[in-house]
Design an enzyme around this catalytic site. Structure first.
Site, PDB file in Angstrom:
ATOM      1  N   GLU A 248      30.135  58.486  26.348  1.00  0.00           N
ATOM      2  CA  GLU A 248      30.342  57.038  26.331  1.00  0.00           C
ATOM      3  C   GLU A 248      30.648  56.558  24.916  1.00  0.00           C
ATOM      4  OE1 GLU A 248      28.058  52.961  27.882  1.00  0.00           O
ATOM      5  OE2 GLU A 248      27.179  54.947  28.246  1.00  0.00           O
ATOM      6  N   GLY A 278      23.796  46.861  28.641  1.00  0.00           N
ATOM      7  CA  GLY A 278      22.558  46.346  29.209  1.00  0.00           C
ATOM      8  C   GLY A 278      21.455  47.379  29.236  1.00  0.00           C
ATOM      9  N   GLY A 279      21.817  48.659  29.497  1.00  0.00           N
ATOM     10  CA  GLY A 279      20.806  49.708  29.587  1.00  0.00           C
ATOM     11  C   GLY A 279      20.729  50.620  28.393  1.00  0.00           C
ATOM     12  N   SER A 280      21.825  50.744  27.628  1.00  0.00           N
ATOM     13  CA  SER A 280      21.830  51.654  26.482  1.00  0.00           C
ATOM     14  C   SER A 280      22.675  51.071  25.354  1.00  0.00           C
ATOM     15  CB  SER A 280      22.394  53.026  26.895  1.00  0.00           C
ATOM     16  OG  SER A 280      23.754  52.920  27.277  1.00  0.00           O
ATOM     17  N   THR A 281      22.537  51.663  24.178  1.00  0.00           N
ATOM     18  CA  THR A 281      23.357  51.255  23.036  1.00  0.00           C
ATOM     19  C   THR A 281      23.863  52.515  22.350  1.00  0.00           C
ATOM     20  OG1 THR A 281      23.437  49.916  21.017  1.00  0.00           O
ATOM     21  CG2 THR A 281      21.408  51.132  21.401  1.00  0.00           C
ATOM     22  N   GLN A 282      25.113  52.436  21.838  1.00  0.00           N
ATOM     23  CA  GLN A 282      25.755  53.595  21.222  1.00  0.00           C
ATOM     24  C   GLN A 282      26.200  53.277  19.789  1.00  0.00           C
ATOM     25  OE1 GLN A 282      25.183  53.944  25.018  1.00  0.00           O
ATOM     26  NE2 GLN A 282      26.999  52.699  24.626  1.00  0.00           N
TER      27      GLN A 282
END
Length: 504
Positions: A248, A278-282
């Site tokens: 991602e 909303g659920g993860s950050t990269q």
């Protein structure tokens, strides 16, 4: 057996290419990436690069720098990049080869454009679904191949989103499938009927499904595959899958650097990306310093092949640290039991606020603290617990790297009045901190926008400073679109689908 020229078309056509937009847009956009050059942005200038209908090579003006002063990368692109047609010669591996019965020569042979004066232009489409934690989005890309030996032109992108995301239907997968049918209706209206059978449709799910139990996620994906099989579009092997966080981040990096022209120049400059879902950050960037690579956990360094060159990126996805998941973690609700009767409180919320919120198909009772204190300092202390010791600080982000920030970084900057939503712009990290203080200390003023705005802005500030370690004066480019194309992993994913990047 496909001919070399056909494989070239396969590899090329989809190369040219978060969540919030609810309305459909359909804008004409001719894009020839080889001629774009990076330009500095400011808060007062549009963050979209200019559209070029008849591109010509730029001529440097005396005394006017063409590029911002950015240190050269640690892993530079090749000094001499082959001519574009050669750069896109197909590699031996095919990402997801379709079975022979579904891959006759005419399937991916673009159709002549009827309106072309000399009947030489060929038009083709590609459909990519982004199944995120808070919504499902469809990207429909239209390309024009004017010359078989040149790059196709990305003519436009149709984008539409529905809420909630697939994960909300974990106990009702059939209804989740209906949301996909709804978006496929838009695809049928967008793609000409005579091209349906040759237009591939692909869905990749992200953190929303990664947070679900494996059996529930698989059931949802199976339902989507059945919906795809009912559609008139071409359904390749592995057309529905759960994408890992590393891919991602990498594919979002490919998208942004492709759209800004950095993958097609020999300037040896790239930009990093910060994606807050909303659920993860990269976070993903090309290291300039050996110390960044040496000091990072081995799993945070990924490699992929592009233009006969191996890029070595720093990249990591933090599952559970996306904006909505972080809200629940701050409240102490993520993974808690007793949800039927427990009320989760926070000093990041207005004192008189009380509401049921839903994330991933689960409802939570949340509230401010009626008889307690609220404000920035207390809120910062609360969100710190969600970040401290969890988020790794890359060595060189304290330097002068250029980063594009999008998804909820962009949306909250717009909602809090930091940037114009139609133009985007550049901000310093300290701007998020300053506005977070204002929002938290005047919650009643901003409650109409969102009762969670104080918590969200404080979380973003804490994530950037205490998490990743950015300095107050680090400049971020806030962008929802670049060259009228969504800044997400979707375009990079279509690239990976038709030309194996060999990510590892």
């Amino acid at each position: 057996m496909a001919t070399p020229s056909l494989l070239l078309t396969l590899s090329v056509w989809l190369l040219a290419g978060s969540l919030i937009a609810e309305a459909t847009y359909y804008r004409h956009h001719r894009y020839v990436p080889h001629f774009y050059r990076y330009r500095e942005h400011s808060a007062n200038t549009e963050n979209l690069l200019p559209e070029v209908s008849n591109p010509v090579r730029e001529v440097s003006q005396p005394g006017v720098p063409t590029y911002p002063e950015i240190p050269e990368v640690f892993h530079p692109a090749p000094e001499v990049i082959p001519p574009i047609p050669e750069a896109f010669h197909p590699v031996p591996e095919v990402v997801h080869p379709a079975p022979e019965p579904y891959h006759p020569p005419e399937v991916y042979q673009p159709v002549p454009e009827a309106s072309s004066p000399v009947n030489m232009s060929r038009v083709f489409h590609g459909i990519m679904f982004d199944a995120g934690s808070t919504g499902t989005r469809i990207h429909i890309y239209k390309f024009i191949q004017k010359d078989p030996v040149e790059l196709p032109v990305l003519d436009n992108e149709m984008y539409h989103a529905v809420k909630p995301g697939l994960s909300a239907y974990k106990d009702n997968p059939e209804e989740g499938g209906n949301t996909i049918r709804q978006l496929l209706k838009i695809a049928k209206k967008t793609v000409p009927e005579e091209e349906w059978r040759r237009t591939p449709v692909v869905l990749k799910a992200t953190a929303g499904l990664r947070l679900l139990p494996e059996d529930k996620a698989n059931t949802l994906l199976k339902e989507v595959r059945e919906v795809f099989d009912e559609s008139p579009f071409f359904v390749p092997n592995n057309s529905v899958s759960l994408m890992n966080g590393t891919n991602e981040g990498i594919l979002a990096w490919v998208t942004v650097n492709f759209l800004t022209g950095h993958l097609y120049s020999n300037t040896r400059r790239t930009v990093g990306i910060l994606d807050l879902g909303g659920g993860s950050t990269q976070i993903t960037f090309l290291p300039k310093s050996k110390k960044t690579v040496q000091s990072a956990p081995s799993s945070y360094i990924a490699r992929f092949n592009l233009f006969n060159h191996t890029y070595q990126l720093y990249t990591h996805s933090y599952l559970g640290n996306g904006l909505y998941a972080a809200r629940l973690a701050t409240l102490g609700a993520l993974g808690a039991d007793g949800l039927d009767w427990k009320v989760f409180t926070s000093s990041c919320l207005p004192k008189k606020f009380r509401e049921d919120v839903t994330f991933g198909g689960t409802s939570y009772k949340v509230s401010g603290i009626p008889d307690g204190y609220a404000g920035y300092k207390l809120c910062y202390y609360e969100v710190m617990k969600v970040i401290k010791g969890i988020v790794h600080q890359p060595y060189e982000v304290k330097g002068s790297s250029v980063f594009y920030a999008f998804s909820y970084y962009f949306d909250r900057a717009v909602e809090s009045g930091l940037i114009d939503g139609s133009r985007g712009g550049s901000l310093e990290v300290r701007d998020f901190k300053k506005r977070a203080k204002e929002v938290c200390n005047k919650m009643t003023k901003y409650r109409a926008i969102s009762p969670f705005l104080c918590m969200d802005m404080t979380y973003i500030t804490c994530l950037l400073k205490e998490g990743f370690g950015f300095k107050d004066n680090t400049v971020l480019q806030l962008a929802k679109k670049v060259n009228n194309v969504e800044t997400s992993w979707a375009l990079g994913a279509t690239f990976d689908y038709f030309r194996n990047l060999n990510i590892h």
